[in-house]
Each structure stands twice: as C-alpha cells, then as structure tokens.
Scaffold this motif. Structure first.
Motif, short mmCIF file in Angstrom:
data_model
loop_
_atom_site.label_atom_id
_atom_site.label_comp_id
_atom_site.label_asym_id
_atom_site.label_seq_id
_atom_site.Cartn_x
_atom_site.Cartn_y
_atom_site.Cartn_z
N ARG A 84 0.84 -1.19 0.00
CA ARG A 84 0.00 0.00 0.00
C ARG A 84 0.88 1.24 0.00
O ARG A 84 1.90 1.31 0.67
N THR A 85 0.46 2.26 -0.75
CA THR A 85 1.20 3.52 -0.82
C THR A 85 0.36 4.62 -0.21
O THR A 85 -0.86 4.52 -0.12
N PRO A 86 0.98 5.74 0.23
CA PRO A 86 0.23 6.83 0.83
C PRO A 86 -0.80 7.40 -0.14
O PRO A 86 -0.53 7.57 -1.33
N GLY A 87 -1.99 7.68 0.37
CA GLY A 87 -3.02 8.30 -0.45
C GLY A 87 -2.72 9.77 -0.64
O GLY A 87 -2.08 10.41 0.19
N VAL A 88 -3.16 10.33 -1.74
CA VAL A 88 -2.88 11.73 -2.06
C VAL A 88 -3.51 12.63 -1.02
O VAL A 88 -4.72 12.63 -0.82
N GLY A 89 -2.67 13.37 -0.31
CA GLY A 89 -3.16 14.33 0.67
C GLY A 89 -3.76 13.71 1.91
O GLY A 89 -4.31 14.39 2.75
N GLU A 90 -3.66 12.37 2.05
CA GLU A 90 -4.33 11.73 3.17
C GLU A 90 -3.36 11.01 4.10
O GLU A 90 -3.75 10.16 4.86
N SER A 127 2.26 21.10 -14.88
CA SER A 127 2.35 19.64 -15.01
C SER A 127 1.01 19.03 -15.41
O SER A 127 0.97 18.05 -16.16
N VAL A 128 -0.09 19.61 -14.93
CA VAL A 128 -1.41 19.11 -15.30
C VAL A 128 -1.67 19.38 -16.78
O VAL A 128 -2.17 18.51 -17.52
N LEU A 129 -1.31 20.58 -17.24
CA LEU A 129 -1.54 20.94 -18.63
C LEU A 129 -0.65 20.14 -19.58
O LEU A 129 -1.07 19.69 -20.64
N ILE A 130 0.60 19.92 -19.16
CA ILE A 130 1.54 19.15 -19.99
C ILE A 130 1.06 17.71 -20.14
O ILE A 130 1.27 17.06 -21.16
N ARG A 183 -4.53 20.25 -7.00
CA ARG A 183 -4.15 19.87 -5.64
C ARG A 183 -3.35 18.56 -5.64
O ARG A 183 -2.36 18.44 -4.93
N GLU A 184 -3.78 17.59 -6.46
CA GLU A 184 -3.06 16.32 -6.54
C GLU A 184 -1.62 16.56 -7.00
O GLU A 184 -0.68 15.97 -6.45
N ALA A 185 -1.47 17.40 -8.03
CA ALA A 185 -0.12 17.69 -8.53
C ALA A 185 0.71 18.43 -7.48
O ALA A 185 1.91 18.17 -7.32
N LEU A 186 0.06 19.33 -6.73
CA LEU A 186 0.76 20.07 -5.69
C LEU A 186 1.22 19.14 -4.58
O LEU A 186 2.35 19.28 -4.06
N VAL A 187 0.38 18.18 -4.21
CA VAL A 187 0.76 17.23 -3.15
C VAL A 187 2.01 16.46 -3.55
O VAL A 187 2.93 16.26 -2.75
#
Length: 817
Positions: free
Chosen positions: A296-302, A672-675, A687-691
């Motif tokens: 299991r890996t850490p959840g985004v922002g959680e 990064s989201v746009l690319i 937010r996901e990209a920022l995390v």
C-alpha cells in the motif's frame, strides 16, 4: 517432490547439523507427550521451541516453530511424505538463521515471521500444481507478486476451495469438525483451517470471516447460531493495522520478498541442493522496488493509507492520559472495595443471595467514587465480567475487570507512545524501571529488542513514571506469587484463589494487539471526522511521540494530555531521536566498515557475529529515525496544504518565504497538469499535482515546532546559509562563542528572537501563545512597583509589538482564501 527424495533423506541431511544454540526444546509433533531439551533436542522433530532473548529480561521469550503447517486443500500438511523437500528447506532456513554463519542472524520472533512467508510460498506453488521449487520461473514469480498485491489470501484459490467444501458438506463427504464447550457445539477452527490448507489465523481475516460464517449458516444453522456469540480464532498479531484492506503494507511485502531472497541465496551457495530455486528473483527489479509496487502507498493528501490521522493519535493519547489521571484512583478503589465485599464463592446454595448483595454493595461504592454524571466518565456496573446471564440493565455498562483492563491499556499506550518503545519491549518492562536523575530528568529502563538486545535507559516525561507506578501497584500480587518482576502480569481481582495449574486464566489481558482498539473506541479516538473507523496497530505506537511533537500544539482540546505532560520538554526526546540515533548510526557504520575490511582479509565474512549484530542494530535504528522523519515530512505537507487551502495564515519572515515557494509550486503543479494533456485544470487535479511536489520537497524542507510553542522554525539543519542567518545561533555565538552547531539552538531563541528571524513561521496556535505573552508583559507593566521597572516593561512590550507587526507585514498580501 524432487525425484526419489523422502523423509528418510530429510532425516539424513538434518543429522549432519549441530544443535543451534537457540533451540530449547523439540517434540516429534505438537500433540506429542515426548519432549526433548538441550543436547537431546532433535532437528528431525517437527515441533521446535526456540529462544533468542534472555528470559530474565524479556517476557515469554520462547516461541514455537510448528512445521506441521497446513499447505494444501484436504488437510495436506508440510510434514507429509511428498513434501519432504519443502519440510527440509524450511528447517534449513530456520537453522541457518539461528546459526548466523551464512546469513544475518534473526531474533526468534523475526525467524518465526519469515517462516510464515516461506509456508505461504509453498501454498502458492502447490495451488499452481508445481511439485518443487525448481519448477518456478521468473514469470511465475511475477504471478506471485501480482497475487500478493491482493493480499496473502489471493495466493491460493480460496473461492474454489470454499465451493468445494460446500459441495463436500452437501454430499456428506465431509462434516464440520466440532467440539462441545459447556454443552454448546462449536466449530474446531484448527481442523477447519487445516482442511482448507491455510493457517488458523486467516479464518478471521476480513475476506475469509464473512464467507466462513455464511457457509456455516447455509449448511448447519444450529452450529452457526451457537457459534454467533463466539469470537472465533483470535486476531493474529501480524495483521496490518488497516484490516479492511487486503493489500499488504510495504513492510509486510518486504518480509514476504525477503523469504524469496533467502531461498535464492541459500540455493545459490549450495545449501538447498535437494530443491533449489534456479533464478535470481531480484535480478531485474530490486526487492525494495518490488515491495513498493506490491505494498500500500500513501493516499494523495491523506497521509499513510491505513494509518489514523494525527488528531486521532492525539485523541488516543489524551484519552489514555484522562484514564490515568482522572479515573485510575476511583477504579482502583472500587475494585479494592468490591473484593472486600465479595463473599466466599464455594457456598453454591447461597450464590444468588450472595451475588445480589454483592451488586447492591458495589453499586453504592460506584455511586460514591465514580458517578457517571459528566461526559466521558465510564459507566461502571457492579459485576466483575460479562457472562451469559448478564442483567439487561448492564448491557451498555462497563464491567469492573473491563474497566481495569482499559486502565492497564491506557498506561501501556502512554508508556509506549512517549518512550517510542516497541510492543514487546513494553511487555517486558519490570517493576522499578523508571528513575529520576540528579538533574530532575526521568529515565525508563527498557529492553532494546532489535539493536543492543539488552537493557538501556530512555528519556521520558515525568508522568510516564505515574503510569509505571500504577502498573506496579496492579501487578504486585502476581509479582509476589511468581517471584518475577513483570509489570503486565496482573491478576484478575475477581479471583479469590489463584491456582498454579490455571495460570492462563488468572491474568487480565494486557496484549495491546487485543486491547488497543477496544480502548480507542471507548475514548472516541477510532472515528475520524469523516466518519471512517480506523484501526490502531500496536507497532505504530512508536510514532505517537513524533505525532505529538509536530501536531500536539494544534489541538486545544487535549486537556488531559496537557496535564499529563505538564513541564515536559519534548526537546530531550526529540534530540534522542534526531541526534543520539544518527550519532549511533555513524558509529555503527564505522564498526561495520572495519569488520568488513577485517572479514575480507580473513575470507570469512559470514562468521563475524559482531558484524551481524552491528548490521541488525543499524537497520533497527534507521527504521526508528525513518519513522520520525516520515511524520516530520507528513507534517510539512499538511501545514503547507493548509496554507494553500486558506485554513492557515501564518506570519513571520519564514512564512513569507514559504508563501513565495508555495506560489512557485502551484504554478509548477498547474503546468504539469496541462503538460499531461488534461485541458480541464480542475482544483482537484491542481491539488493532486501540488501534493506530489510537496512530498518531493519535504525531505529538504523544515517547519520545526519551537519547544516554547511561540513559533515554528524553517531553518534547515546542516545548511550553512540557513544556520548563518539563525538569530538564536548568532545570540549563542555572542554569549558563548561559535560552537559549530548543526541545527538551531532553541535555548537561545526567545519569542522576540524568533519573530526577528528570517526562519520564523508562526501558525495560528503560535500566534495565540504570542498574544498571551503580550498580555503577560502588558499586565507586568501595569503592576510594576517602580517607574524604572514600568518603563522597562513598557519598552519590552513596544519592542515585542513592533516585531509582531513586522512579522505580519512580511506576509501582507500573501495569504490565500
């Protein structure tokens, strides 16, 4: 099975081995009445008892290794003749781990855990129809890894086996194995698990348990309903903290893959000629990378998946402190007085009258000492423990022994959480283990399990000694009777007589793996704000201090915990983790390098016990330091996300720099989201990209809480530029001369000093402390007895206000939301 290999061959190979020093006892089988000890032990036997720790320093150090493991459907055991190769392989792994000649020497506990994974490899292979290890190919190993990602239960076709079991039940080819307990027919879980080819503990896994109970209900409702009140097999101690997810954690995946590594290594050096693995499982993908892919890996922002949030950990600590500070006295008094009014249970004719009189008397005692007239107070009922004849009026109450058990758990939570001790280290604490030094500091004498494997003193808050004293009081009768000094051996107070023949039932349950989550539910720590119930794992308690260090000041509701930690300076423990441990690691690395050079010269690298011990110690210390670092990095990410969301608006020159860096990261996240080709730049994707960017930056970014609670410090340890600008270090150098500090020295950092420093980040809870400081100085100025002292106080107040204004001005226009 390798061609022509039988149990007789297994016996001949094992006769060539000497007795490992950890081997205490052997028996032909678990059920055998014959027992062989010391030099009479026999490696050909299939039930071993091993011990790697000193029984005077570790509670219950002896562990069983039962090689008669169920490995295939229909009750096939590892000890069956066709599996002689696998039986020998498992025993050679155990022997070599105990010898430490060709591989790192394990503790008995670690060896037992690794063998469990070896048994699962055999189960997986047999389920594929493969008769020996030589038939396993790299592609099949990939299949194992893919299945393991779904949980160990996915390694075997359990759905098919359950359907086959139901068909056998309906055709009466097989019937439920049962036994009678107090005239009630119950399922024999041991026999059921053996028939399914899995260990007994797996029957209560989240995947298996509902399927088994449903099958019982469909095929024999009478057993099902009589079984409903039975909890079944107890939860295994090695289950992951989040029992809802079948996917293993990275650490469990690492243990499973380590079993493969040992099989491959022993095959490579020729110790498994009867059935070797013929390829390197980690030739293309390393063990560490595989474990991360599986686990299991850490959840985004959680934070970490399956790990309770900081506020839940703090609620657990606060609840434990409340029980120790507020409820321990009344509960101990009630139990003592209840024992005094308890009559002689031998007079059966008068039992009903006696019990009624007992309840009436104890009810009055409870009403006097712990009336449930305020929120949070447990509602005690005048009965020692639950039985099948409980009064409906007591259904939602807490039995006396239940309350005593929660009190013991509260003590263990505080001790483990605030001393960063492992579960078994806490279980092995002995009376007199806390001591106060001449400087007023408290120390806990604890066995160190994975490093020095001896007693060492650990700095702790003074109130940990209070929890220890409670356990000393509770364990007194057991210690007097047994002559042993263990704190967690506590007699049940309801017993008027303690029999040496019934030791297993005379003690209160103190194992945290069975009690921790019940206690968390009682104190309201298990449910998060979003309504999700999390499970606490005892091995995670070592993270509790780090959670308190980074998050403790954020929550104003921690009344009991604040009282418990009154006058506690967390800096001593923080220094122990961040400086003493790295210093020890450096020394261990020097030892390892020196021993390796010596071993190369002697051409005997596998026979160096000092080298083996140093490596084990280094791995354990790195693990402890890494846990603190994980919490630190998670805290950084969470704090900056709060700034991004507008939930936090810190002040200070360091906060201004942090806002500037945050804006740059936000722009990078958007790009990064746009690319990535996503035209829709939604807040969630940003937010996901920022995390992800924050997690990448966290290892080299710091927001450390000042012990005085008035600010956080952004100074990076070891960074020459940051250290040169640290006001506290400049002040220290002016008073004591340059000292070559690696990190800020908070002893030279007053509120005013921090506010003037470019590293200052003052969050909401820090500003509250600063404002309180302003009010205190203002009050001192008003009450000053002389004009000079009044002028001095006023000047100090004006200076502080000016620095606060400058700190606010630094972030003007930068706040979000």
């Amino acid at each position: 099975m390798a061609s022509g290999f039988f149990l007789a061959n297994h016996d001949r190979v094992l006769e060539s081995y000497g007795r490992p020093k950890w081997l205490v006892t052997t028996k032909p089988s678990f059920d055998s009445n014959e027992e062989f000890t010391e030099e009479a032990t026999d490696l050909r036997h299939n039930y071993w008892i091993i011990r790697s720790e000193d029984p005077d320093k570790v509670l219950d150090p002896e562990l069983p290794l039962d090689f008669a493991q169920p490995v295939d459907f229909g009750g096939v055991l590892l000890t069956h003749e066709p599996l002689a190769c696998d039986l020998l392989t498992a025993k050679i792994i155990a022997i070599e781990a105990m010898r430490g000649q060709y591989m790192t020497m394990d503790t008995a506990k670690a060896l037992a855990e690794k063998l469990r994974h070896v048994f699962w490899i055999v189960r997986w292979r047999l389920a594929l129809g493969l008769t020996n290890m030589q038939q396993i190919t790299p592609s099949l190993f990939d299949d194992y890894c893919d299945r393991l990602r779904q949980g160990v239960v996915a390694l075997v076709p359990m759905e098919d086996r359950l359907r086959q079991l139901e068909a056998q039940l309906q055709s009466r080819q097989w019937s439920w194995p049962t036994y009678f307990h107090q005239s009630t027919q119950r399922i024999d879980f041991e026999a059921l698990a053996a028939w399914l080819g899995i260990p007994r503990q797996m029957l209560i896994s989240p995947w298996m348990h509902p399927r088994i109970t449903s099958l019982i209900g469909r095929t024999n409702p009478k057993i099902y309903f009589s079984q409903a009140g039975d909890s079944g097999p107890r939860e295994p101690e090695d289950l992951d903290g989040d029992s809802r997810s079948p996917q293993p954690s990275v650490s469990v995946a690492t243990q499973a893959l380590t079993a493969w590594k040992r099989l491959a290594y022993l095959s490579d050096i020729g110790l498994l000629p009867h059935d070797p693995i013929t390829f390197d499982p980690f030739e293309k993908v390393s063990l560490v990378t595989r474990a991360r892919q599986i686990g299991r890996t850490p959840g985004v922002g959680e934070g970490r998946t399956g790990t309770p949030r900081p506020e839940q950990w703090l609620a657990l600590l606060d609840g434990a402190a409340r029980w120790v500070l507020d409820y321990s006295g009344p509960i101990l008094t009630i139990c003592r007085l209840a024992r005094e009014v308890q009559g002689d249970p031998s007079n059966i004719r008068k039992q009903k009258k006696r019990m009624a009189a007992f309840r009436q008397a104890v009810e009055a005692i409870i009403a006097e000492h712990l009336p449930p007239n305020r929120p949070g107070v447990p509602r005690l009922v005048p009965q020692w423990r639950r039985t099948g004849r409980n009064s409906p009026a007591y259904a939602d109450g807490m039995m006396l022994e239940e309350a005593l058990g929660h009190l013991v758990t509260a003590c263990l939570v505080l001790i483990a959480g605030l001393s960063a001790r492992r579960r078994d280290e806490v279980r092995s604490l002995q009376a007199g283990c806390t001591v106060k030094d001449p400087f007023g500091n408290w120390w806990l004498s604890s066995y160190i399990e994975k490093t020095i494997r001896d007693i060492e003193q650990i700095p702790v808050p003074a109130m940990v000694a209070v929890a220890v004293r409670l356990l000393e009081e509770l364990s007194e009768s057991a210690r007097e009777r047994t002559g042993k000094n263990w704190l967690v051996k506590i007699h049940r107070p309801s017993l008027t007589h303690v029999s040496d023949e019934d030791q297993g039932r005379v003690y209160i349950e103190t194992a945290l793996r069975f009690t921790l989550n019940d206690f968390a539910e009682v104190v309201g720590a298990s449910e998060s704000k979003d309504g999700v119930d999390w499970k606490f794992a005892p091995h995670q308690l070592r993270r509790a201090f780090s959670v308190y260090y980074y998050h403790g000041n954020r929550f104003s509701s921690l009344d009991a915990l604040s009282r418990f930690l009154l006058h506690f300076d967390p800096e001593m423990t923080r220094l122990y983790i961040t400086e003493a441990i790295p210093g020890t690691l450096t020394r261990l690395r020097e030892v390892i390098d020196a021993r390796l050079r010596s071993a190369e010269e002697m051409e005997q690298p596998g026979q160096d016990a000092v080298l083996t011990s140093a490596r084990a110690a280094m791995i354990s210390l790195e693990e402890r330091a890494r846990e603190h670092e994980d919490v630190r990095q998670d805290a950084f990410v969470e704090r900056v996300l709060d700034m991004y969301d507008g939930a936090e608006s810190p002040i200070g020159f360091g906060a201004a720099a942090l806002y500037d860096e945050l804006e740059k990261m936000i722009e990078s996240a958007r790009r990064s989201v746009l690319i990535s080709g996503r035209s829709n730049l939604s807040p969630d994707r940003e937010r996901e990209a920022l995390v992800r960017l924050l997690r990448d930056a966290a290892p080299n970014r710091y927001i450390e809480p000042h012990p005085g609670r008035h600010t956080h410090c952004g100074c990076r340890p070891g960074d020459p530029s940051d250290l040169a600008d640290a006001v506290c270090l400049r002040k220290k150098a002016g008073e004591a001369g340059p000292d070559g500090d690696y990190r800020p020295d908070y002893a030279f950092a007053s509120t005013e000093d921090c506010l003037a420093c470019r590293h200052c980040v003052a969050f909401g809870e820090n500003v509250t402390v600063i404002n309180r400081r302003v009010d205190q100085i203002a009050a001192a100025a008003e009450k000053a007895p002389t004009e000079p002292s009044r002028v001095a106080a006023k000047a100090k107040l004006d200076s502080l206000k000016a620095k606060i204004a400058a700190a606010k001005a630094a972030v003007h226009g930068k706040h979000r939301g």
